[in-house]
Design an enzyme around this catalytic site. Sequence first.
Site, PDB file in Angstrom:
ATOM      1  N   TYR A 273       0.811  -1.210   0.000  1.00 28.26           N
ATOM      2  CA  TYR A 273       0.000   0.000   0.000  1.00 28.26           C
ATOM      3  C   TYR A 273       0.845   1.261   0.000  1.00 28.26           C
ATOM      4  O   TYR A 273       0.386   2.319  -0.444  1.00 28.26           O
ATOM      5  CB  TYR A 273      -1.004  -0.029   1.154  1.00 28.26           C
ATOM      6  CG  TYR A 273      -2.240  -0.783   0.741  1.00 28.26           C
ATOM      7  CD1 TYR A 273      -3.200  -0.183  -0.063  1.00 28.26           C
ATOM      8  CD2 TYR A 273      -2.410  -2.120   1.079  1.00 28.26           C
ATOM      9  CE1 TYR A 273      -4.308  -0.883  -0.497  1.00 28.26           C
ATOM     10  CE2 TYR A 273      -3.518  -2.832   0.640  1.00 28.26           C
ATOM     11  CZ  TYR A 273      -4.464  -2.205  -0.147  1.00 28.26           C
ATOM     12  OH  TYR A 273      -5.550  -2.903  -0.605  1.00 28.26           O
ATOM     13  N   HIS A 426      -5.296  -2.384   6.910  1.00 25.13           N
ATOM     14  CA  HIS A 426      -4.695  -3.427   6.076  1.00 25.13           C
ATOM     15  C   HIS A 426      -3.680  -4.267   6.851  1.00 25.13           C
ATOM     16  O   HIS A 426      -2.985  -5.103   6.264  1.00 25.13           O
ATOM     17  CB  HIS A 426      -4.042  -2.808   4.844  1.00 25.13           C
ATOM     18  CG  HIS A 426      -5.039  -2.289   3.852  1.00 25.13           C
ATOM     19  ND1 HIS A 426      -5.895  -3.124   3.171  1.00 25.13           N
ATOM     20  CD2 HIS A 426      -5.340  -1.027   3.455  1.00 25.13           C
ATOM     21  CE1 HIS A 426      -6.666  -2.401   2.377  1.00 25.13           C
ATOM     22  NE2 HIS A 426      -6.357  -1.132   2.534  1.00 25.13           N
TER      23      HIS A 426
END
Length: 747
Positions: A273, A426
């Site tokens: 990410y 996440h």
Amino acid sequence: MTILSSLKVRFLSFLFITVISLSAQEHPKLILTKTGVEKIKKQLGKVPLMDQAIASVKAEVDAAINKPINLPIPKDYSGGYSHETHKLNYRLMQKAGVLYQILEDDAYAIYVRDMLKAYAGLYPTLPVHPKERSYARGKLFWQCLNDSNWLVYTSQAYDCIYEYLSKKERKYIENQLFRPFADFISVENPQFFNRVHNHSTWGNVAVGMIALVMEDEQLLQRALYGIKDVSLTKGLKDDDGGFILEPGKKAGFFANLDEPFSPDGYYTEGPYYQRYAMYPFLIFAQALQNVKPELKIFDYKDGLLIKSVYALLQLSDMDGDFFPINDGQKGMSYYSGSLVNAVDIAYYYGSKDPELLAIAEKQNTVVLNDAGLAVAQDITQDKATPFVKRSVDLKDGPNGEQGGIAVLRQDGLEVVFKYTAQGLSHGHYDKLSFSLYENGEEVIQDYGLARFVNIEQKGGGNYLKENTTWAKQTIAHNTLVQDGTSHFNGMYEVGSKNHSNHYLFNIDDLAAQVISATEQNAYPGTHMHRTMVMLKDSSWQKPMVLDVMEVKSDSTHTYELPFYYMGQLLTLNQPYKANVQLKPLGTENGYQHLFKEAASPVAEENVKFSWLANKKFYTLTTLASAADSIVLARVGANDPNFNLRRDPALILKKNNVADAFFVSVLESHGSYSTVSELAVNATTSVKQITVLYRDQDYWAIKLELKEGEDKIVAFSSKNVNRNTKHKLNVKGSVISWQGPFAIINLK
């Protein structure tokens, strides 16, 4: 003052204000500038890498430009027709805008203009997207995140053709499309916009980019510092990560720089990410540098954005693939477009580091702006030097005090040791986990995410339920599991408040590189301390990895330590029995997705497990006792849609103990040729592992080898002072050393 003088002053003042105003309106000014465009034009035909990049973009746009404009009514998830068409449109607009500036061909400006007018006609008619899965539904796409992607790219296209458009056209496009669009993803969706997350970064940057083009200071302040009207955010919750948007909480672009990044440039969600967020972070930084140089954005927090590029590159394996910690898809690498942009910007706005040119050479393309031109020119002039991937320890948290992630490197081996904070929504529940690579290939793997990104047939390309039931759970990782439950009981609200703690990182001597960290909150009343040592000796074919996990608890538990090896089992020196009928290991916490293929009580003091992968042999030698047991498992149970890979695991198990001491050595040895069908050095060189000493403060482990010198690794678990002297009495012999650890060679 005479009337003439007064008029002269007024005229000069008017002229000055007019010049300033005209200068402020000059376009392009975000990523391309007038000066930069002229530089590129002068170099056409002289810089091969830039010429190649222009030719590639031109071929793509030329293939689309004569086709009818296609704006399907939004209805699909990621990977679906409407989703992919609108995604293609914004990418084509951005590229066409750049080509218009560089090649001065009106056809590209007309293409962008007509596309923008078509969107301006469509957008006011759109309801929110019909797919209801997202906590913040978009209009063009199923989530505001993708709508923000659209606006980030389209802002660049609009900037490039701004001066081609008439005032009437600009007014129509801005009032019908861009202003409502910016308001929708911000004030109409504060649960998306006013938070700290990669989603919000894209939203902040989208609003900020279009604000810079339209010179809307109010929108720009919203982008930089978030929504200030607390009545819009009070009580809202985002169900993607459980954040409660409290009045007064920092938001906006600067908050997303301040909180997720550590001073080392590590991004708390992990490299997958970070790669995704680097594009908006750096593209907006470049725009701010061009339009608002007084912000000195590339100097912010000691050059944080440039540091983040280096951190990300160091978190890739020898092939350039990012380590898939947390929610990370395997195979994502620095060859992605976002990293081409990141490397070029870091080079241009950083110190012109020739090592970055080596990465750009591998990427074999550049972005079409000032930064890309600088990179392409310096590559042409042979200024590149090899990019060195070093052993690194990157701290996590805004102040670098929330654990971290380390990579130990030596002779093609890479140990990735994760002791970070939760990593926002996440993050996975895997404190003190590790993975092992050799020459870019996985040896001991981290599973990564459970998702088929942009493949519509698999859950619309979105996260699968198995990401929660399997991939995030502790048993899916190479770390300790207590009583079959995940760290923090799999509760995000608890995990997000805790982090592991750094203990030691020492790479002073390449003969023994050490990373060590502790965790005391994953299981209340239980203290975990894991230490990994990469040992090198000239008599060995490859370095060995010593893995020591100390566990101390105030009550008895069952402890399991899995190793997700990649390859084919060869030998196990225990009398295991394969199960004819496969059953899951449990019913929850990820165990429901593991088949129990075989099990065995421990019959030897040292368990030796070997396997073959990538034409190389590997052996795990681990210390065990008669009360321990072993499980051979495989992922895939309770998976009716075959969403999970069928990967194998070896699980070490200790039952009904309060304190546990897991000691293992991982060894790469030998090779196998499928052509000559010859196996070389196919057996381990580790004869035995023995614990010579262990108490609350120290441990000492002996490695007996079949050839070469035996070794003792002595370690202080409570004192990392380099000047402290230590002494242990081991079976009548004295071991003494200075500093937190010692490697002692035995003749």
